[in-house]
Design a protein around this motif. Sequence first.
Motif, short mmCIF file in Angstrom:
data_model
loop_
_atom_site.label_atom_id
_atom_site.label_comp_id
_atom_site.label_asym_id
_atom_site.label_seq_id
_atom_site.Cartn_x
_atom_site.Cartn_y
_atom_site.Cartn_z
N ASN A 1 38.45 31.89 57.45
CA ASN A 1 38.97 33.13 57.16
C ASN A 1 39.78 33.33 55.95
O ASN A 1 39.48 34.32 55.05
N MET A 2 40.68 32.28 55.82
CA MET A 2 41.35 32.41 54.88
C MET A 2 40.62 32.24 53.36
O MET A 2 40.86 33.02 52.35
N LYS A 3 39.86 31.27 53.18
CA LYS A 3 39.00 31.17 52.07
C LYS A 3 37.96 32.36 51.88
O LYS A 3 37.93 32.90 50.73
N LEU A 4 37.45 33.08 53.01
CA LEU A 4 36.57 34.38 52.90
C LEU A 4 37.74 35.36 52.24
O LEU A 4 37.19 36.22 51.25
N GLU A 5 38.71 35.38 52.89
CA GLU A 5 39.82 36.52 52.19
C GLU A 5 40.20 36.16 50.72
O GLU A 5 40.16 37.32 49.99
N GLU A 6 40.28 35.04 50.71
CA GLU A 6 40.73 34.65 49.22
C GLU A 6 39.59 35.01 48.03
O GLU A 6 39.80 35.52 46.99
N ILE A 7 38.31 34.77 48.72
CA ILE A 7 37.25 35.14 47.55
C ILE A 7 37.20 36.48 47.41
O ILE A 7 36.85 37.28 46.33
N GLN A 8 37.29 37.26 48.54
CA GLN A 8 37.46 38.68 48.63
C GLN A 8 38.50 39.42 47.61
O GLN A 8 38.16 40.31 47.14
N LYS A 9 39.62 38.91 47.62
CA LYS A 9 40.83 39.29 46.84
C LYS A 9 40.34 38.84 45.43
O LYS A 9 40.67 39.85 44.52
N ASN A 10 39.53 37.88 45.12
CA ASN A 10 39.33 37.68 43.74
C ASN A 10 38.50 38.58 43.22
O ASN A 10 38.65 38.94 42.04
N PHE A 11 37.65 39.18 44.04
CA PHE A 11 36.81 40.09 43.47
C PHE A 11 37.33 41.69 43.72
O PHE A 11 36.79 42.51 42.77
N ASP A 12 38.33 41.90 44.32
CA ASP A 12 39.07 43.15 44.58
C ASP A 12 40.19 43.50 43.67
O ASP A 12 40.43 44.69 43.18
N SER A 13 40.65 42.40 43.20
CA SER A 13 42.03 42.70 42.34
C SER A 13 42.03 41.77 41.06
O SER A 13 42.17 40.57 41.28
N ASP A 14 42.15 42.36 39.98
CA ASP A 14 42.29 41.76 38.40
C ASP A 14 43.51 41.14 38.68
O ASP A 14 43.82 39.84 38.21
N SER A 15 44.41 41.75 38.90
CA SER A 15 45.91 41.46 38.79
C SER A 15 45.99 40.09 39.75
O SER A 15 46.85 38.97 39.47
N TYR A 16 45.40 39.88 40.88
CA TYR A 16 45.65 38.90 41.62
C TYR A 16 45.09 37.58 41.07
O TYR A 16 45.42 36.64 41.05
N VAL A 17 43.87 37.70 40.48
CA VAL A 17 43.12 36.54 39.71
C VAL A 17 44.07 36.30 38.47
O VAL A 17 44.11 34.95 38.22
N GLU A 18 44.60 37.32 37.69
CA GLU A 18 45.58 36.84 36.75
C GLU A 18 46.62 36.16 36.80
O GLU A 18 46.97 35.33 36.35
N ASP A 19 47.36 36.52 38.20
CA ASP A 19 48.35 35.76 38.70
C ASP A 19 48.24 34.30 38.81
O ASP A 19 48.88 33.53 38.52
N LYS A 20 46.94 34.09 39.32
CA LYS A 20 46.66 32.81 39.83
C LYS A 20 46.43 31.94 38.67
O LYS A 20 47.02 30.83 38.47
N ILE A 21 45.68 32.56 37.59
CA ILE A 21 45.38 31.89 36.38
C ILE A 21 46.47 31.33 35.62
O ILE A 21 46.88 30.37 35.24
N ARG A 22 47.34 32.37 35.35
CA ARG A 22 48.69 32.26 34.74
C ARG A 22 49.63 31.27 35.31
O ARG A 22 50.22 30.42 34.60
N SER A 23 49.73 31.13 36.79
CA SER A 23 50.59 30.38 37.37
C SER A 23 50.12 28.70 37.17
O SER A 23 50.41 27.95 36.77
N GLU A 24 48.57 28.75 36.99
CA GLU A 24 48.06 27.22 36.78
C GLU A 24 48.32 26.91 35.39
O GLU A 24 48.56 25.86 35.10
N LYS A 25 48.21 27.73 34.31
CA LYS A 25 48.39 27.75 32.99
C LYS A 25 49.81 27.11 33.04
O LYS A 25 50.23 26.15 32.13
N ALA A 26 50.88 27.64 33.48
CA ALA A 26 52.07 27.26 33.36
C ALA A 26 52.65 25.82 33.98
O ALA A 26 53.25 24.93 33.25
N LYS A 27 51.73 25.78 35.02
CA LYS A 27 52.01 24.09 35.38
C LYS A 27 51.40 23.22 34.53
O LYS A 27 51.83 22.12 34.16
#
Length: 732
Positions: free
Chosen positions: A122-148
């Motif tokens: 359910n967590m993974k399903l929710e994660e995928i759903q968030k990816n398609f629902d929110s641009d800012s959510y995906v943007e934060d994830k990408i920026r975090s990985e780039k910072a690492k």
Amino acid sequence: MNKNIKLVIWSALVTLVLIALPSIIQYAPQLVGKSFTDQEDFTYRMEQVYDNLSSTVLNPIDLKKAEKELTVSPDEIEEYRQRYGTLSAQLDNIQQQYAERIADAKSEKNETLLLALVKERNMKLEEIQKNFDSDSYVEDKIRSEKAKALASQIRETENNQEMNIPISYDLVNVETGERFTRGDVEVTSLFQQQFTDATGYFKANSAVYDNGYDDYSMEQPSMFTDDGVEGISNPPQYFEGTVIIPSDAAVSGAMAKENDQFIRGKYMIYGLWVLGVLALAALFTIIKFQKEWVLQPRFAATYSRWKIDVKVALLLLTAFILTLYFESTIFNIFNQFMYLNLGTISNMAVSFFLIGVLFTALLVFQAVHLFMLYREPGRLMKDWRESFTMQFTQDVRDTFNNRTIGVQLSLLLMIFFLAGVGLVGGFMQPELLVIYAFCILFVLLPALFIYVKKTAYLNRILAATNDMAAGHLTQAIPVKGKSQLAKHATNLNNLREGVRVSINEQAKSERLKTELITNVSHDLRTPLTSIITYTDLLKDESLTAEERAKYVGILDQKSQRLKTLIEDLFEVSKMASGNLEMVKQRVDLNQLIQQALAEHAEEFVEQDLHVRTTLPEEPVYALVDGQKWWRVLDNLLINVWKYSLPGTRVYVNLQQVGSNARIVLKNVARYELGDTTDELFERFKRGDASRQTEGSGLGLAIAQSIVELHGGRMEVEVDGDLFKVTIDVVGG
């Protein structure tokens, strides 16, 4: 000393020269008078040191500032979302991943595992759903990985700072005046580089690039690699000062070891070069090559019996192996000279004698024998005709040329089928790929070439056949080789030529038939009309005796003309059918021409024609029928005085040409003749197109027929208004 020993010594010296001298030319500029710090490898390593110095000390990247400059583009967001498919596809994929494991947990009644799996799903399903629902959510994830990724790269750069080269530096920022120092730059140095306005400032660049990040939630590598972060850099800073490597580095440590290895290896290379020069001197003085060393009867007799293509192939293979050996040896010696030790030198010596000396001696043996063999005139071509290559070529040619097309096609299809089987076998047994490559090179590719060539040739033949069927007979089919297709093309060309000639002859026959009917009708109707007219006039009883006598004279003239016309036509017909009887005898053509000219002298005078003769003083004999030959000359002279322009000259020439007699008549035509001379031999054809002159139009046709019946040749040439007749007849 034994010949074999001399050959081995000579080969060793040659091998040594071929290793030493090219390496002198190629590598002396890099070694002679140069130190360890002058080498390209050291220069490259110093560039790495400068890069690390710039990134970690002089102009480092501020990680916090860089993180704020990170950007995420809409394309990156969309790429992140769609990497594993659409929303429905990804959700379905997660459901399938957990379905079996959840079912197993239920069947085992493992409530703890079941709850954990359901929660994780359910967590993974929710994660995928968030990816398609929110641009800012995906943007934060990408920026975090780039910072690492940025932090990881900066740490990696700091860890690689030294590069095994201990440096000291004293550098001042030319804009801010900030000083950076390490160690003492005033001590004795192994390497030193000054950065000034004159020599160029030290340019410190700093930039980092994302090397990728892990998308832990998706358990797959990131889509961002190499170009994920671009343009995160500081403006370049310029420094003046000094960078050195202290001389102590050459006493102890890794640098000292490398420097010692360089010096030792360099002097070993010098020793190799000295040996090469001495070997070259020995080859010109002490150990001069003698062909008797390799011309040993036992080996020479065996070698001379080999096919020439085998000899050439072995010679090229030997030369190729030697070339690779010398290139590899020179390259390895120079690239390993710093690490030469007793073991390495021993291995090189073994390869030197096993490969270099052996193949050098073998190459010389083959070259000398080939040279001695093919000095014999004709030996080269004889051996080439008997070679395996020529035999194979002839066999292939016979296989494909002397077989039906069906057999040829079957052979080609069989070769292609076996090639496919061989490819499968090569993948199953990789060691068979060498044999397969040989078969491809020498069997499949030649077969494919033959197939394509014959197919293209067949298509051209079919296209030409279609053109012939459509009535286009001008273009011949090219005949190539002696195959069945070539024979078919030859037959088609013969058929095309026969049809074309037949059509031309038919058209010409129709045209001649039409002209013959027209001309005969005209020439017969003219005197016949006169006869009818004057016969009707004679019926008038009131005519006087004088008028009656006049009309009778005209009737006689027209009747004689009609008789002559019919006799000429009958004579041409007999000549064409071959029923004309001839009585050949030895005739003096010189005398015959003079008599004919005398016979027509008055006509030439009346037409104001001036005859110029070139006749030999001695007789010119020919085996001819005198009466028929007189007819030839008579017809030609009549043709001349009828159709020559008044006031011009007529040239008559007789000469002996080998065993033949040649008669040449030239005159200036009164009428325009055109360029086609063949029509002048046609029956009832006249130079006077209006047909106002007397004559049957059969003169030249009769003359040509008589000449050809005598085995001679009659040619007419027209150059403007110049008319020329040439007759060749066998002398008697």
